[in-house]
Design a protein around this motif. Structure first.
Motif, mmCIF file in Angstrom:
data_model
loop_
_atom_site.group_PDB
_atom_site.id
_atom_site.type_symbol
_atom_site.label_atom_id
_atom_site.label_comp_id
_atom_site.label_asym_id
_atom_site.label_seq_id
_atom_site.Cartn_x
_atom_site.Cartn_y
_atom_site.Cartn_z
ATOM 1 N N PHE A 192 -5.207 19.115 38.005
ATOM 2 C CA PHE A 192 -4.722 19.522 36.670
ATOM 3 C C PHE A 192 -4.328 18.316 35.817
ATOM 4 O O PHE A 192 -3.384 18.358 35.036
ATOM 5 C CB PHE A 192 -3.525 20.474 36.771
ATOM 6 C CG PHE A 192 -3.769 21.660 37.641
ATOM 7 C CD1 PHE A 192 -4.609 22.670 37.225
ATOM 8 C CD2 PHE A 192 -3.177 21.757 38.890
ATOM 9 C CE1 PHE A 192 -4.844 23.770 38.036
ATOM 10 C CE2 PHE A 192 -3.404 22.851 39.702
ATOM 11 C CZ PHE A 192 -4.244 23.867 39.279
ATOM 12 N N ARG A 195 -4.696 18.377 31.595
ATOM 13 C CA ARG A 195 -3.738 18.949 30.639
ATOM 14 C C ARG A 195 -2.779 17.900 30.085
ATOM 15 O O ARG A 195 -2.104 18.152 29.082
ATOM 16 C CB ARG A 195 -2.955 20.072 31.302
ATOM 17 C CG ARG A 195 -2.074 19.631 32.433
ATOM 18 C CD ARG A 195 -1.300 20.807 33.006
ATOM 19 N NE ARG A 195 -2.204 21.838 33.477
ATOM 20 C CZ ARG A 195 -1.803 23.030 33.928
ATOM 21 N NH1 ARG A 195 -0.518 23.309 33.960
ATOM 22 N NH2 ARG A 195 -2.675 23.931 34.326
ATOM 23 N N VAL A 198 -2.516 16.567 26.431
ATOM 24 C CA VAL A 198 -1.587 17.080 25.422
ATOM 25 C C VAL A 198 -0.505 16.044 25.135
ATOM 26 O O VAL A 198 -0.138 15.794 23.985
ATOM 27 C CB VAL A 198 -0.971 18.414 25.893
ATOM 28 C CG1 VAL A 198 0.071 18.902 24.893
ATOM 29 C CG2 VAL A 198 -2.042 19.454 26.093
ATOM 30 N N TYR A 217 -5.992 17.057 21.757
ATOM 31 C CA TYR A 217 -5.606 18.462 21.894
ATOM 32 C C TYR A 217 -6.817 19.321 22.251
ATOM 33 O O TYR A 217 -6.722 20.214 23.111
ATOM 34 C CB TYR A 217 -4.967 18.964 20.598
ATOM 35 C CG TYR A 217 -3.595 18.396 20.324
ATOM 36 C CD1 TYR A 217 -2.693 18.145 21.339
ATOM 37 C CD2 TYR A 217 -3.195 18.107 19.017
ATOM 38 C CE1 TYR A 217 -1.433 17.622 21.083
ATOM 39 C CE2 TYR A 217 -1.936 17.583 18.752
ATOM 40 C CZ TYR A 217 -1.068 17.344 19.792
ATOM 41 O OH TYR A 217 0.178 16.830 19.539
ATOM 42 N N ALA A 220 -7.849 18.760 25.853
ATOM 43 C CA ALA A 220 -6.932 19.469 26.750
ATOM 44 C C ALA A 220 -7.176 20.968 26.710
ATOM 45 O O ALA A 220 -7.085 21.654 27.752
ATOM 46 C CB ALA A 220 -5.491 19.161 26.359
ATOM 47 N N LEU A 221 -7.509 21.484 25.530
ATOM 48 C CA LEU A 221 -7.761 22.919 25.403
ATOM 49 C C LEU A 221 -8.982 23.343 26.211
ATOM 50 O O LEU A 221 -9.020 24.454 26.762
ATOM 51 C CB LEU A 221 -7.949 23.270 23.922
ATOM 52 C CG LEU A 221 -7.975 24.746 23.552
ATOM 53 C CD1 LEU A 221 -6.639 25.390 23.863
ATOM 54 C CD2 LEU A 221 -8.305 24.911 22.067
ATOM 55 N N GLN A 223 -9.847 22.208 29.074
ATOM 56 C CA GLN A 223 -9.544 22.187 30.493
ATOM 57 C C GLN A 223 -8.466 23.184 30.898
ATOM 58 O O GLN A 223 -8.117 23.254 32.072
ATOM 59 C CB GLN A 223 -9.114 20.777 30.908
ATOM 60 C CG GLN A 223 -10.187 19.723 30.660
ATOM 61 C CD GLN A 223 -9.798 18.369 31.194
ATOM 62 O OE1 GLN A 223 -8.940 18.271 32.061
ATOM 63 N NE2 GLN A 223 -10.441 17.316 30.693
ATOM 64 N N ILE A 224 -7.940 23.929 29.945
ATOM 65 C CA ILE A 224 -6.945 24.958 30.248
ATOM 66 C C ILE A 224 -7.677 26.271 30.467
ATOM 67 O O ILE A 224 -8.467 26.701 29.618
ATOM 68 C CB ILE A 224 -5.918 25.100 29.114
ATOM 69 C CG1 ILE A 224 -5.197 23.770 28.890
ATOM 70 C CG2 ILE A 224 -4.923 26.205 29.428
ATOM 71 C CD1 ILE A 224 -4.376 23.309 30.047
ATOM 72 N N ILE A 231 -0.053 28.523 27.009
ATOM 73 C CA ILE A 231 -0.278 27.094 26.802
ATOM 74 C C ILE A 231 -1.403 26.867 25.810
ATOM 75 O O ILE A 231 -1.348 25.968 24.962
ATOM 76 C CB ILE A 231 -0.575 26.413 28.149
ATOM 77 C CG1 ILE A 231 0.632 26.544 29.074
ATOM 78 C CG2 ILE A 231 -0.925 24.947 27.950
ATOM 79 C CD1 ILE A 231 0.445 25.927 30.435
ATOM 80 N N ARG A 232 -2.438 27.684 25.871
ATOM 81 C CA ARG A 232 -3.553 27.529 24.934
ATOM 82 C C ARG A 232 -3.094 27.734 23.490
ATOM 83 O O ARG A 232 -3.484 26.999 22.585
ATOM 84 C CB ARG A 232 -4.665 28.515 25.294
ATOM 85 C CG ARG A 232 -5.389 28.202 26.587
ATOM 86 C CD ARG A 232 -6.496 29.206 26.842
ATOM 87 N NE ARG A 232 -7.499 29.164 25.779
ATOM 88 C CZ ARG A 232 -8.553 28.360 25.763
ATOM 89 N NH1 ARG A 232 -8.718 27.480 26.761
ATOM 90 N NH2 ARG A 232 -9.419 28.382 24.791
ATOM 91 N N ILE A 235 -1.179 24.704 22.211
ATOM 92 C CA ILE A 235 -2.076 23.601 21.858
ATOM 93 C C ILE A 235 -2.748 23.887 20.516
ATOM 94 O O ILE A 235 -2.911 22.986 19.677
ATOM 95 C CB ILE A 235 -3.106 23.380 22.974
ATOM 96 C CG1 ILE A 235 -2.409 22.950 24.260
ATOM 97 C CG2 ILE A 235 -4.131 22.332 22.571
ATOM 98 C CD1 ILE A 235 -3.329 22.820 25.449
#
Length: 804
Positions: A192, A195, A198, A217, A220-221, A223-224, A231-232, A235
């Motif tokens: 992980f 993330r 971010v 951002y 990271a979005l 990979q979420i 969390i999405r 972001i």
């Protein structure tokens, strides 16, 4: 072994015995452990075994009747009797055990670093994080040296690197934090790790590198996973913030509107407010309305309009009892951490709603009033009546800005029928409004209502004190100001007004204490520094006064172009005898405010003292423009021309003054003088002067003996020229004035035996004609007219400087 000892055939329906004992060697037979019946004693082994009962112990196992040396110690195994063996030395740790101990130490350092950062000691947390990283590298090297690479702890390295990056970010070491984050996200062994882009985006956002922040951002979005919606959405909100900072409002709206999915359950007040700002920037009124309604529909735990215990009763003892009960309940229960957090979120939500309402209300409709009405109705409909009432007050302030005072008063008067806290707020505003309109009776009325509703309302107490001050109740106003300060120690208005009222009643030391305290709170407030300088000057401490006024000019938050401050500094320098600095500050004050008569007068006289008449003319001319009805300024200009030798210009100006003010005696006298100097006829001016002098004497001595006039100067005596000179009379310039006039044989005059009387000069300082006469003086020989003998004379002009 004797088998007879274990023969149980004789036992019939009897419980087993409690103990068995071997028969002694002498008896040679079986000895029963069971006692005989209670009626008989022990026999030799011949007893009735069928009627006997088993023997039981009356003591617990491990206890004896005899006392022990270690009394009170439970030791059933008698371990205390044995001699204690000496401790054996622990064998040397193996390499694996040493490595495990190092891992435990690294874990402790990481935890201590995180706890220290949470406590606010960022620098120490960073040092411990660095120490953990150093030991972790030593651990890796030891494992490599001992060929134990298969035991490498990847998770420990991951935790150490991540903690160090977080500590660098907390200490604003952005470049170091970005380097470590980059190493983490590029290592595929770390779970992980993507993330943490971010965090990298947050660093770029702080550095105002909006494009790089958006890139991080979005990476990271990607990979979420989709099942982590919270969390999405956060972001996405950060992406919207970045677009908003770049003023790309359509892109920001797209990012914010993604949070409206799934019933807008992830929409928070900050995002809703920013969405309204984007709609406002684009001018979309419909979207502003819909966005405001979505902001009001946000559900948040603990978001009530206001707590019941915050209400304040208005009427008599009921409100007092309610307040006492609420205070007792607060003291008994207190506010825990959760309740404090709820109150904080309530304040934040109310702040966002109020700001959004004030922003969009004036632009929603064609008329701002209609927009305010729509917003207030929406707030009341969605359960925010208190915020709606605050918008009512904002609506009244809008009327005030447009000078529509009647509508503002009408709106504020509606609060008389509402709850006490809102009525107190509206009454405070009404009192201030009436006070500004000089309606002190109404101002005092609503101030009393506000104080009655809430005795601890510092602003209401200040309004009441102001009304008492205007009614000349200075001591009472002082007491009310002190009460307001007792309620709110940082009430700046109360402290400032307390200083003013102390100055008004002459208590300069108390006023000095009040303004000193206010200066310690506000720091470099110009109004406070002005009052401090003024008090010191009134107390005679010119050095401190000069210090405060100079601070106003030189401080970064001061007023270097304030003409009043510059004039006060000039006056202080003038009193100290430093005319050069006084001239400098007066000239600066005139440059910024060229209509101050005191400054203009000082500058004009300064140039006259320096015999720079040409430079003095513009200042006296400006004074004549400011006060066109005052003749003295134009006479000053004409005198400057005469001093310069420009007789033609002086004569022309005197004639203009005489035409506009034909009854001015001073002007007529100067006309006679300059005509004689230029050898021009002046008969008509002399006749007019005698007429004016007779009128003046008639006004000064009604019904008395007539006083002689200036006609005595026309009488010749012994073939010489008679010159009549006036005594020194202080005019505007403060210097003696002399008037010389030659004999004119053709001028009519009184008989020769009439005693000579002196003529009276015009007192320019207060524009009045003095009545005091002076004795005459006879000159034996004719004397030519001196150019320096005019309205200033030759004496020092120091006493003519006006006080500022």
């Amino acid at each position: 072994m004797n088998d007879a000892q274990y023969d149980f055939n004789h036992v019939q329906s009897q419980p087993p015995p409690s103990a068995y004992m071997q028969r002694t060697a002498a008896a040679g037979g079986r000895m029963s452990a069971m006692p005989q019946s209670r009626g008989g004693g022990f026999g030799t082994g011949t007893r009735n075994t069928e009627t006997a009962r088993p023997m039981t112990s009356n003591r617990a196992a491990g206890y004896t009747a005899a006392g022990k040396q270690n009394k009170g110690v439970f030791d059933p195994m008698n371990q205390g009797d044995a001699q204690t063996k000496p401790l054996e030395k622990k064998a040397e740790l193996s390499p694996e055990e040493k490595l495990r101990e190092m891992e435990k130490a690294i874990h402790r350092l990481v935890e201590e670093s995180a706890i220290t950062r949470e406590n606010g000691n960022l620098r120490e947390a960073l040092e411990r994080g660095k120490e953990a990283g150093k030991k972790e590298r030593q651990l890796c090297r030891l494992r490599e040296q001992q060929n134990l690479l298969d035991q490498l702890n990847v998770d420990l390295t991951y935790a150490v690197c991540l903690n160090l990056a977080i500590q660098h970010q907390a200490n604003d070491n952005d470049n170091e934090a970005l380097t470590i984050y980059t190493q983490i996200v590029k290592n595929k062994q770390y779970p992980f790790s993507g993330r943490f882009r971010v965090n990298m985006g947050n660093i770029y956002f702080k550095q105002e590198k909006w494009t790089n922040a958006i890139k991080m951002y979005r990476m990271a979005l990607d990979q979420i996973p989709n099942n982590v919606q919270a969390i999405r959405f956060k972001i996405m909100r950060n992406i919207g913030h970045s677009f908003f900072k770049m003023h790309q409002f359509p892109d920001a709206i797209d990012s914010y509107e993604n949070l409206l999915m799934q019933g807008a359950q992830h929409l928070d007040f900050m995002t809703g407010f920013n969405l309204i700002l984007c709609y406002y920037a684009l001018g979309d009124k419909d979207k502003m309305k819909s966005g405001f309604l979505k902001l009001l529909n946000i559900e948040q735990v603990g978001l009530e309009d206001f707590d019941e215990e915050e209400e304040v009763g208005l009427d008599g003892s009921g409100g007092q009892n309610h307040n006492a009960d609420a205070n007792t309940r607060n003291l008994t229960q207190g506010d825990d951490t959760l309740r404090e957090d709820i109150k904080r979120r309530q304040r934040e939500a109310a702040r966002f709603i109020v700001n959004a309402a004030n922003l969009i209300a004036p632009v929603l409709e064609k008329s701002p009033v209609v927009g305010y009405d729509w917003v207030i109705d929406s707030l009341n409909h969605h359960g925010f009546p208190r915020i709606g009432s605050e918008l009512e007050i904002s609506k009244s302030c809008f009327y005030l800005r447009r000078k529509e005072f009647d509508q503002a008063i009408q709106v504020l008067k509606k609060f008389e029928r509402k709850e006490p806290s809102l009525m107190a707020c509206a009454s405070t505003n009404l009192s201030f409004l009436y006070f500004m309109e000089a309606e002190h009776a109404n101002a005092e009325k609503y101030a009393d209502i506000a104080v009655k509703a809430d005795r601890y309302n510092a602003r209401a107490l200040v309004n009441k004190g102001n009304c008492m001050f205007m009614n000349d109740e200075f001591e009472g106003a002082k007491e009310v100001y002190l009460e307001a300060i007792g309620v709110s120690a940082d009430c700046l208005e109360a402290i400032y007004n307390l200083g003013l009222v102390n100055m008004h009643i002459g208590k300069y030391q108390e006023a000095l204490l009040a303004f000193d305290k206010l200066h310690s709170i506000t720091r470099m407030n110009c109004e406070v520094m002005w009052q401090l300088g003024d008090i010191h000057e009134k107390l005679g401490n010119h050095a401190k006064a000069h210090e405060w006024f100079s601070l106003m000019v030189t401080s970064p938050k001061g007023r270097p172009t304030d003409p009043g401050v510059l004039a006060r500094l000039a006056n202080l320098f003038n009193q100290a005898g430093d005319e050069t600095q006084a001239f400098h500050y007066n000239l600066e004050s005139y440059r910024y405010w060229p209509v101050d008569m005191n400054v203009i007068t000082w500058l004009g006289i300064y140039y006259v003292k320096q015999e720079m008449y040409e430079a003095a003319i513009p200042f006296f001319a400006r004074a004549s423009q400011i006060e066109p009805n005052e003749v003295k300024w134009r006479l000053m200009v004409a005198s400057c021309y005469r001093r310069m030798g420009a007789y033609a210009a002086a004569l022309k100006l005197y004639e203009d003054i005489h035409r506009s003010h034909p009854n001015d005696i001073e002007c007529v006298r100067y006309l006679i003088t300059i005509c004689k100097e230029m050898n021009k006829p002046y008969d008509n001016y002399a006749a007019h002067l005698r007429k004016l002098e007779r009128m003046q004497e008639a006004q000064q001595n009604p019904g008395g003996q007539p006083m002689s006039t200036v006609s005595a100067i026309d009488r010749g005596r012994q073939g010489g020229v008679m010159e009549e000179q006036t005594p020194p009379a202080r005019g505007f310039s403060g210097a003696p004035r002399r008037f010389e006039q030659d004999e004119d044989d053709d001028s009519p005059g009184p008989p020769n035996d009439e005693p000579h009387r002196s003529m009276e000069l015009f007192e320019a300082a207060d524009a009045q004609l003095p009545a005091k006469a002076a004795p005459k003086r006879r000159l034996a020989a004719p004397k030519a007219s001196d150019d320096d003998d005019d309205d200033w004379g030759n004496d020092d002009l120091g006493d003519m400087l006006p006080s500022l």
